[in-house]
Design an enzyme around this catalytic site. Sequence first.
Site, short mmCIF file in Angstrom:
data_model
loop_
_atom_site.label_atom_id
_atom_site.label_comp_id
_atom_site.label_asym_id
_atom_site.label_seq_id
_atom_site.Cartn_x
_atom_site.Cartn_y
_atom_site.Cartn_z
N ASP A 169 -14.32 -7.49 -10.09
CA ASP A 169 -15.24 -7.39 -11.23
C ASP A 169 -14.63 -8.10 -12.44
OD1 ASP A 169 -17.16 -5.95 -9.82
OD2 ASP A 169 -17.48 -4.51 -11.45
N TYR A 188 -11.67 3.78 0.85
CA TYR A 188 -13.10 3.70 1.17
C TYR A 188 -13.51 4.39 2.47
CZ TYR A 188 -14.48 0.65 -2.67
OH TYR A 188 -14.79 0.14 -3.90
N ASP A 248 -1.75 -3.65 -11.99
CA ASP A 248 -1.96 -3.60 -13.44
C ASP A 248 -1.51 -4.90 -14.10
OD1 ASP A 248 0.58 -2.80 -12.62
OD2 ASP A 248 0.84 -1.28 -14.18
N LYS A 294 0.91 -1.84 -5.61
CA LYS A 294 1.44 -0.90 -6.61
C LYS A 294 2.62 -0.20 -5.96
CE LYS A 294 1.17 1.23 -10.61
NZ LYS A 294 1.44 0.56 -11.90
N ASP A 341 -11.76 -4.23 -5.13
CA ASP A 341 -13.02 -3.93 -5.80
C ASP A 341 -12.87 -4.12 -7.31
OD1 ASP A 341 -15.66 -2.86 -6.19
OD2 ASP A 341 -14.71 -0.99 -6.84
#
Length: 349
Positions: free
Chosen positions: A248, A135, A220, A187, A244
Amino acid sequence: MYRIAVIPGDGTGPEQIGEALKVLEAAGEKFNLSFETTHYDLGGERYLKTGELLPDSVFDELKECQAILLGAIGHPDVKPGILERGLLLRLRFELDLYINLRPVKLYPGVASPLKNKRPEDIDFVVVRENTEGLYTGAGGFFKKGSPDEVAIQESINTRRGVERCLRYAFDYCQGKRNRRQLTLCGKTNVLTYAFDLWERAFQEMSLDYPGVKTDYAHVDAICMWMIKNPEWFDVIVTDNMFGDIITDLGAMIQGGMGIAAGANLHPGKTSMFEPIGGSAPKYTGLNKINPLAAICASAMMLDYLGEEEAAQSVEAAVATVCHRHLAGLNAGEMGHTTAEVGDLVTRYL
Ligand code: IPM
Ligand code: MN
Protein backbone atom coordinates in the site's frame (compact mmCIF):
# COMPACT_ATOMS: atom_id res chain seq x y z
CA MET A 1 -7.01 -19.51 -27.25
CA TYR A 2 -6.90 -18.63 -23.58
CA ARG A 3 -9.67 -19.39 -21.13
CA ILE A 4 -10.16 -16.48 -18.80
CA ALA A 5 -12.61 -16.25 -15.89
CA VAL A 6 -13.75 -12.69 -15.25
CA ILE A 7 -15.01 -11.64 -11.82
CA PRO A 8 -15.96 -7.96 -12.15
CA GLY A 9 -17.00 -7.87 -8.47
CA ASP A 10 -18.38 -4.95 -6.51
CA GLY A 11 -18.57 -1.17 -6.70
CA THR A 12 -16.38 0.22 -9.45
CA GLY A 13 -14.89 -3.24 -10.17
CA PRO A 14 -17.09 -3.81 -13.25
CA GLU A 15 -16.19 -0.40 -14.77
CA GLN A 16 -12.49 -1.08 -14.32
CA ILE A 17 -12.76 -4.59 -15.71
CA GLY A 18 -14.76 -3.35 -18.70
CA GLU A 19 -11.82 -1.23 -19.80
CA ALA A 20 -9.30 -3.99 -19.10
CA LEU A 21 -11.29 -6.32 -21.37
CA LYS A 22 -11.46 -3.63 -24.05
CA VAL A 23 -7.66 -3.41 -23.99
CA LEU A 24 -7.25 -7.20 -23.94
CA GLU A 25 -9.48 -7.46 -26.97
CA ALA A 26 -7.33 -4.91 -28.79
CA ALA A 27 -4.14 -6.71 -27.74
CA GLY A 28 -5.70 -9.92 -29.02
CA GLU A 29 -6.31 -8.37 -32.42
CA LYS A 30 -2.83 -6.94 -32.66
CA PHE A 31 -0.99 -10.07 -31.52
CA ASN A 32 -3.40 -12.62 -32.90
CA LEU A 33 -4.53 -14.03 -29.57
CA SER A 34 -8.01 -15.04 -28.62
CA PHE A 35 -9.64 -15.10 -25.24
CA GLU A 36 -12.64 -17.12 -24.24
CA THR A 37 -14.03 -15.17 -21.29
CA THR A 38 -16.66 -16.34 -18.83
CA HIS A 39 -18.16 -13.87 -16.39
CA TYR A 40 -18.97 -14.77 -12.78
CA ASP A 41 -21.17 -12.54 -10.64
CA LEU A 42 -19.34 -13.28 -7.39
CA GLY A 43 -19.21 -10.52 -4.79
CA GLY A 44 -21.27 -8.53 -2.34
CA GLU A 45 -24.48 -8.30 -4.41
CA ARG A 46 -24.73 -12.04 -4.92
CA TYR A 47 -23.92 -12.68 -1.28
CA LEU A 48 -26.66 -10.30 -0.11
CA LYS A 49 -29.20 -11.85 -2.50
CA THR A 50 -28.40 -15.55 -2.09
CA GLY A 51 -25.98 -15.96 0.81
CA GLU A 52 -23.48 -17.52 -1.61
CA LEU A 53 -19.85 -16.51 -1.62
CA LEU A 54 -18.03 -19.05 -3.77
CA PRO A 55 -20.12 -22.12 -4.60
CA ASP A 56 -18.08 -25.27 -5.17
CA SER A 57 -19.40 -25.64 -8.72
CA VAL A 58 -18.09 -22.15 -9.57
CA PHE A 59 -14.78 -22.91 -7.92
CA ASP A 60 -14.43 -26.03 -10.07
CA GLU A 61 -15.06 -23.98 -13.21
CA LEU A 62 -12.52 -21.34 -12.17
CA LYS A 63 -9.89 -24.04 -11.76
CA GLU A 64 -10.35 -25.00 -15.40
CA CYS A 65 -9.31 -21.52 -16.60
CA GLN A 66 -5.74 -20.40 -17.13
CA ALA A 67 -6.34 -17.07 -15.46
CA ILE A 68 -8.86 -15.11 -13.44
CA LEU A 69 -9.27 -11.38 -13.88
CA LEU A 70 -10.74 -9.88 -10.73
CA GLY A 71 -12.17 -6.36 -10.40
CA ALA A 72 -12.69 -5.58 -6.75
CA ILE A 73 -14.43 -7.17 -3.80
CA GLY A 74 -16.05 -5.12 -1.02
CA HIS A 75 -19.61 -3.95 -0.37
CA PRO A 76 -20.74 -1.30 2.14
CA ASP A 77 -23.65 -3.50 3.35
CA VAL A 78 -21.52 -6.57 4.05
CA LYS A 79 -19.65 -6.80 7.33
CA PRO A 80 -15.87 -6.51 6.86
CA GLY A 81 -14.15 -9.88 6.71
CA ILE A 82 -16.91 -11.93 5.07
CA LEU A 83 -16.11 -11.23 1.43
CA GLU A 84 -12.40 -10.98 2.12
CA ARG A 85 -12.20 -14.39 3.77
CA GLY A 86 -14.98 -16.12 1.86
CA LEU A 87 -13.95 -15.00 -1.59
CA LEU A 88 -10.62 -13.26 -2.10
CA LEU A 89 -8.58 -15.14 0.49
CA ARG A 90 -10.37 -18.40 -0.30
CA LEU A 91 -9.34 -18.09 -3.93
CA ARG A 92 -5.75 -17.30 -2.95
CA PHE A 93 -5.61 -20.23 -0.53
CA GLU A 94 -7.53 -22.90 -2.38
CA LEU A 95 -5.88 -22.19 -5.71
CA ASP A 96 -2.63 -22.15 -3.72
CA LEU A 97 -1.60 -18.81 -5.25
CA TYR A 98 1.53 -18.61 -3.19
CA ILE A 99 3.03 -15.52 -4.81
CA ASN A 100 1.56 -12.05 -4.74
CA LEU A 101 3.64 -10.07 -7.20
CA ARG A 102 3.28 -6.29 -6.92
CA PRO A 103 5.36 -3.97 -9.08
CA VAL A 104 5.96 -0.46 -7.76
CA LYS A 105 6.76 1.66 -10.77
CA LEU A 106 6.46 5.39 -11.33
CA TYR A 107 5.44 6.03 -14.93
CA PRO A 108 6.69 9.18 -16.68
CA GLY A 109 4.24 12.04 -16.22
CA VAL A 110 2.76 10.63 -13.02
CA ALA A 111 3.15 12.80 -9.94
CA SER A 112 4.67 10.94 -7.00
CA PRO A 113 4.16 12.51 -3.57
CA LEU A 114 7.92 12.03 -3.12
CA LYS A 115 9.70 15.25 -3.92
CA ASN A 116 12.59 14.98 -6.40
CA LYS A 117 12.02 11.30 -7.21
CA ARG A 118 11.88 10.43 -10.90
CA PRO A 119 10.69 7.33 -12.75
CA GLU A 120 14.19 5.82 -12.66
CA ASP A 121 14.16 6.12 -8.85
CA ILE A 122 10.90 4.27 -8.26
CA ASP A 123 11.02 0.94 -10.05
CA PHE A 124 10.97 -2.14 -7.86
CA VAL A 125 8.87 -5.25 -7.34
CA VAL A 126 7.53 -6.74 -4.13
CA VAL A 127 7.23 -10.53 -3.97
CA ARG A 128 4.74 -11.16 -1.17
CA GLU A 129 4.17 -14.65 0.21
CA ASN A 130 0.42 -15.18 -0.26
CA THR A 131 -0.73 -18.35 1.52
CA GLU A 132 0.79 -18.35 5.01
CA GLY A 133 1.88 -16.05 7.82
CA LEU A 134 -0.83 -14.23 9.74
CA TYR A 135 -3.37 -14.87 6.99
CA THR A 136 -4.10 -18.56 7.64
CA GLY A 137 -6.75 -17.80 10.24
CA ALA A 138 -4.93 -19.95 12.81
CA GLY A 139 -5.56 -18.93 16.41
CA GLY A 140 -8.67 -18.30 18.41
CA PHE A 141 -10.41 -16.81 21.38
CA PHE A 142 -10.39 -18.02 24.95
CA LYS A 143 -13.00 -16.69 27.39
CA LYS A 144 -14.28 -14.37 24.68
CA GLY A 145 -16.25 -11.40 25.94
CA SER A 146 -15.06 -11.79 29.51
CA PRO A 147 -12.52 -9.57 31.26
CA ASP A 148 -10.08 -12.50 31.04
CA GLU A 149 -10.46 -12.77 27.31
CA VAL A 150 -7.49 -13.96 25.26
CA ALA A 151 -7.11 -13.51 21.48
CA ILE A 152 -4.36 -15.39 19.68
CA GLN A 153 -3.51 -14.87 16.01
CA GLU A 154 -0.73 -17.12 14.85
CA SER A 155 1.78 -16.56 12.06
CA ILE A 156 2.45 -19.81 10.26
CA ASN A 157 5.69 -20.08 8.34
CA THR A 158 6.55 -23.44 6.86
CA ARG A 159 9.96 -24.27 5.48
CA ARG A 160 8.30 -25.44 2.26
CA GLY A 161 6.10 -22.34 1.96
CA VAL A 162 8.95 -19.95 2.65
CA GLU A 163 11.30 -21.73 0.29
CA ARG A 164 8.92 -21.75 -2.66
CA CYS A 165 8.35 -18.03 -2.21
CA LEU A 166 12.08 -17.32 -1.96
CA ARG A 167 12.76 -19.56 -4.96
CA TYR A 168 10.31 -17.55 -7.04
CA ALA A 169 11.87 -14.27 -5.86
CA PHE A 170 15.42 -15.39 -6.67
CA ASP A 171 14.40 -16.71 -10.10
CA TYR A 172 12.45 -13.55 -10.85
CA CYS A 173 15.31 -11.33 -9.74
CA GLN A 174 17.81 -13.27 -11.82
CA GLY A 175 15.63 -13.70 -14.89
CA LYS A 176 13.58 -10.53 -15.14
CA ARG A 177 15.59 -7.72 -13.57
CA ASN A 178 18.73 -5.90 -14.67
CA ARG A 179 20.09 -4.89 -11.28
CA ARG A 180 19.56 -8.32 -9.74
CA GLN A 181 19.35 -7.19 -6.17
CA LEU A 182 17.07 -9.04 -3.78
CA THR A 183 16.16 -7.64 -0.35
CA LEU A 184 14.58 -9.78 2.33
CA CYS A 185 12.14 -7.70 4.37
CA GLY A 186 11.60 -9.09 7.87
CA LYS A 187 11.78 -8.33 11.56
CA THR A 188 14.52 -10.63 12.83
CA ASN A 189 15.11 -8.49 15.91
CA VAL A 190 11.64 -9.23 17.35
CA LEU A 191 9.97 -12.04 15.40
CA THR A 192 12.84 -14.32 16.29
CA TYR A 193 11.22 -17.58 15.16
CA ALA A 194 9.41 -16.70 11.97
CA PHE A 195 12.10 -14.53 10.45
CA ASP A 196 14.90 -16.70 11.74
CA LEU A 197 13.49 -19.38 9.45
CA TRP A 198 13.10 -16.88 6.60
CA GLU A 199 16.63 -15.57 7.02
CA ARG A 200 18.27 -19.00 7.15
CA ALA A 201 16.35 -20.20 4.12
CA PHE A 202 17.24 -16.96 2.30
CA GLN A 203 20.95 -17.26 3.01
CA GLU A 204 21.09 -20.91 2.04
CA MET A 205 19.25 -20.32 -1.19
CA SER A 206 21.43 -17.35 -2.10
CA LEU A 207 24.30 -19.82 -2.65
CA ASP A 208 22.42 -21.09 -5.71
CA TYR A 209 22.32 -17.57 -7.18
CA PRO A 210 25.81 -16.08 -7.29
CA GLY A 211 24.56 -13.45 -9.76
CA VAL A 212 21.97 -12.06 -7.36
CA LYS A 213 23.10 -9.52 -4.79
CA THR A 214 21.29 -10.12 -1.49
CA ASP A 215 20.42 -7.79 1.28
CA TYR A 216 18.30 -7.78 4.45
CA ALA A 217 16.27 -4.99 6.07
CA HIS A 218 13.72 -4.81 8.87
CA VAL A 219 10.21 -3.92 7.75
CA ASP A 220 10.09 -0.64 9.67
CA ALA A 221 13.34 0.49 8.09
CA ILE A 222 12.02 -0.55 4.66
CA CYS A 223 9.03 1.78 5.21
CA MET A 224 11.44 4.60 5.91
CA TRP A 225 13.67 3.89 2.92
CA MET A 226 10.79 3.39 0.52
CA ILE A 227 10.10 7.07 1.14
CA LYS A 228 13.62 8.38 1.51
CA ASN A 229 15.57 6.22 -0.96
CA PRO A 230 13.23 4.10 -3.08
CA GLU A 231 16.02 3.85 -5.68
CA TRP A 232 17.80 1.41 -3.36
CA PHE A 233 15.29 -1.34 -4.09
CA ASP A 234 15.07 -3.75 -6.99
CA VAL A 235 13.15 -6.81 -5.72
CA ILE A 236 11.85 -7.13 -2.15
CA VAL A 237 10.67 -10.50 -0.83
CA THR A 238 8.62 -10.72 2.35
CA ASP A 239 5.85 -12.49 4.26
CA ASN A 240 2.14 -12.06 3.77
CA MET A 241 1.40 -9.37 6.36
CA PHE A 242 4.44 -7.19 5.76
CA GLY A 243 3.86 -7.57 2.02
CA ASP A 244 0.30 -6.35 2.43
CA ILE A 245 1.42 -3.27 4.31
CA ILE A 246 4.43 -2.22 2.29
CA THR A 247 2.59 -2.59 -1.03
CA ASP A 248 0.00 0.00 0.00
CA LEU A 249 2.91 2.29 0.76
CA GLY A 250 4.37 1.29 -2.61
CA ALA A 251 1.11 2.11 -4.38
CA MET A 252 1.19 5.61 -2.91
CA ILE A 253 4.72 6.42 -4.01
CA GLN A 254 3.96 5.28 -7.55
CA GLY A 255 1.10 7.74 -7.73
CA GLY A 256 -1.86 6.00 -6.11
CA MET A 257 -4.19 3.02 -6.16
CA GLY A 258 -5.36 4.05 -9.61
CA ILE A 259 -2.29 2.46 -11.18
CA ALA A 260 -1.26 -0.30 -8.75
CA ALA A 261 -1.75 -3.85 -10.02
CA GLY A 262 -0.93 -7.25 -8.63
CA ALA A 263 -0.72 -10.88 -9.66
CA ASN A 264 -1.61 -13.84 -7.46
CA LEU A 265 0.41 -16.67 -8.91
CA HIS A 266 0.92 -20.36 -8.80
CA PRO A 267 3.34 -20.83 -11.70
CA GLY A 268 1.93 -23.31 -14.16
CA LYS A 269 -1.59 -23.25 -12.69
CA THR A 270 -4.69 -21.03 -12.67
CA SER A 271 -3.54 -17.62 -11.47
CA MET A 272 -5.43 -14.44 -10.59
CA PHE A 273 -4.83 -10.81 -11.56
CA GLU A 274 -6.29 -7.77 -9.85
CA PRO A 275 -6.01 -4.04 -9.34
CA ILE A 276 -4.87 -3.83 -5.72
CA GLY A 277 -7.22 -1.02 -4.73
CA GLY A 278 -10.68 -1.65 -3.34
CA SER A 279 -14.16 -1.36 -4.84
CA ALA A 280 -14.41 2.42 -4.20
CA PRO A 281 -18.23 2.21 -3.83
CA LYS A 282 -18.84 5.94 -3.73
CA TYR A 283 -17.65 6.27 -7.33
CA THR A 284 -19.80 3.41 -8.65
CA GLY A 285 -21.37 4.12 -12.02
CA LEU A 286 -19.88 7.61 -12.33
CA ASN A 287 -17.36 6.74 -15.07
CA LYS A 288 -14.66 8.42 -12.97
CA ILE A 289 -12.58 5.54 -11.62
CA ASN A 290 -9.14 5.02 -13.09
CA PRO A 291 -9.04 1.74 -15.04
CA LEU A 292 -5.24 1.71 -15.44
CA ALA A 293 -4.66 -0.59 -12.45
CA ALA A 294 -7.02 -3.16 -13.97
CA ILE A 295 -5.40 -2.66 -17.38
CA CYS A 296 -1.96 -3.17 -15.82
CA ALA A 297 -3.31 -6.32 -14.14
CA SER A 298 -4.34 -7.63 -17.54
CA ALA A 299 -0.83 -6.86 -18.83
CA MET A 300 0.55 -8.96 -15.98
CA MET A 301 -1.86 -11.69 -17.03
CA LEU A 302 -0.56 -11.58 -20.61
CA ASP A 303 2.98 -11.85 -19.31
CA TYR A 304 2.00 -14.84 -17.16
CA LEU A 305 0.38 -16.53 -20.16
CA GLY A 306 3.69 -16.22 -21.99
CA GLU A 307 2.58 -13.35 -24.23
CA GLU A 308 5.43 -11.11 -23.19
CA GLU A 309 5.39 -8.92 -26.26
CA ALA A 310 1.69 -8.19 -25.86
CA ALA A 311 2.20 -7.50 -22.16
CA GLN A 312 4.98 -5.05 -22.88
CA SER A 313 2.89 -3.27 -25.52
CA VAL A 314 0.01 -2.79 -23.11
CA GLU A 315 2.36 -1.48 -20.46
CA ALA A 316 3.99 0.89 -22.93
CA ALA A 317 0.58 2.18 -23.99
CA VAL A 318 -0.32 2.78 -20.33
CA ALA A 319 2.93 4.68 -19.83
CA THR A 320 2.22 6.86 -22.87
CA VAL A 321 -1.30 7.64 -21.68
CA CYS A 322 0.02 8.64 -18.25
CA HIS A 323 2.65 10.80 -19.83
CA ARG A 324 0.57 12.55 -22.47
CA HIS A 325 -2.97 12.64 -21.17
CA LEU A 326 -3.60 12.19 -17.49
CA ALA A 327 -3.77 15.07 -15.04
CA GLY A 328 -3.89 12.79 -12.00
CA LEU A 329 -4.43 9.14 -11.20
CA ASN A 330 -7.23 9.16 -8.65
CA ALA A 331 -10.93 8.84 -9.41
CA GLY A 332 -12.34 12.14 -10.63
CA GLU A 333 -8.99 13.86 -11.14
CA MET A 334 -7.79 12.20 -14.35
CA GLY A 335 -9.24 14.85 -16.64
CA HIS A 336 -10.86 11.95 -18.55
CA THR A 337 -13.61 9.44 -17.94
CA THR A 338 -12.98 5.78 -17.21
CA ALA A 339 -14.01 4.81 -20.73
CA GLU A 340 -11.87 7.53 -22.33
CA VAL A 341 -8.79 6.23 -20.53
CA GLY A 342 -9.50 2.71 -21.82
CA ASP A 343 -9.95 4.12 -25.33
CA LEU A 344 -6.67 6.04 -25.11
CA VAL A 345 -4.73 2.94 -24.08
CA THR A 346 -6.33 1.02 -26.94
CA ARG A 347 -5.41 3.76 -29.38
CA TYR A 348 -1.72 3.76 -28.43
CA LEU A 349 -1.69 -0.01 -28.44
C1 IPM B 1 -4.81 -6.86 -0.54
C2 IPM B 1 -5.98 -6.61 0.38
C3 IPM B 1 -6.41 -7.91 1.03
C4 IPM B 1 -5.23 -8.43 1.84
C5 IPM B 1 -7.67 -7.82 1.89
C6 IPM B 1 -8.83 -7.23 1.12
C7 IPM B 1 -8.04 -9.14 2.50
O1 IPM B 1 -5.68 -5.64 1.32
O2 IPM B 1 -4.99 -7.57 -1.54
O3 IPM B 1 -3.72 -6.36 -0.26
O4 IPM B 1 -5.09 -8.07 3.01
O5 IPM B 1 -4.46 -9.19 1.28
MN1 MN C 1 -3.70 -4.82 1.11
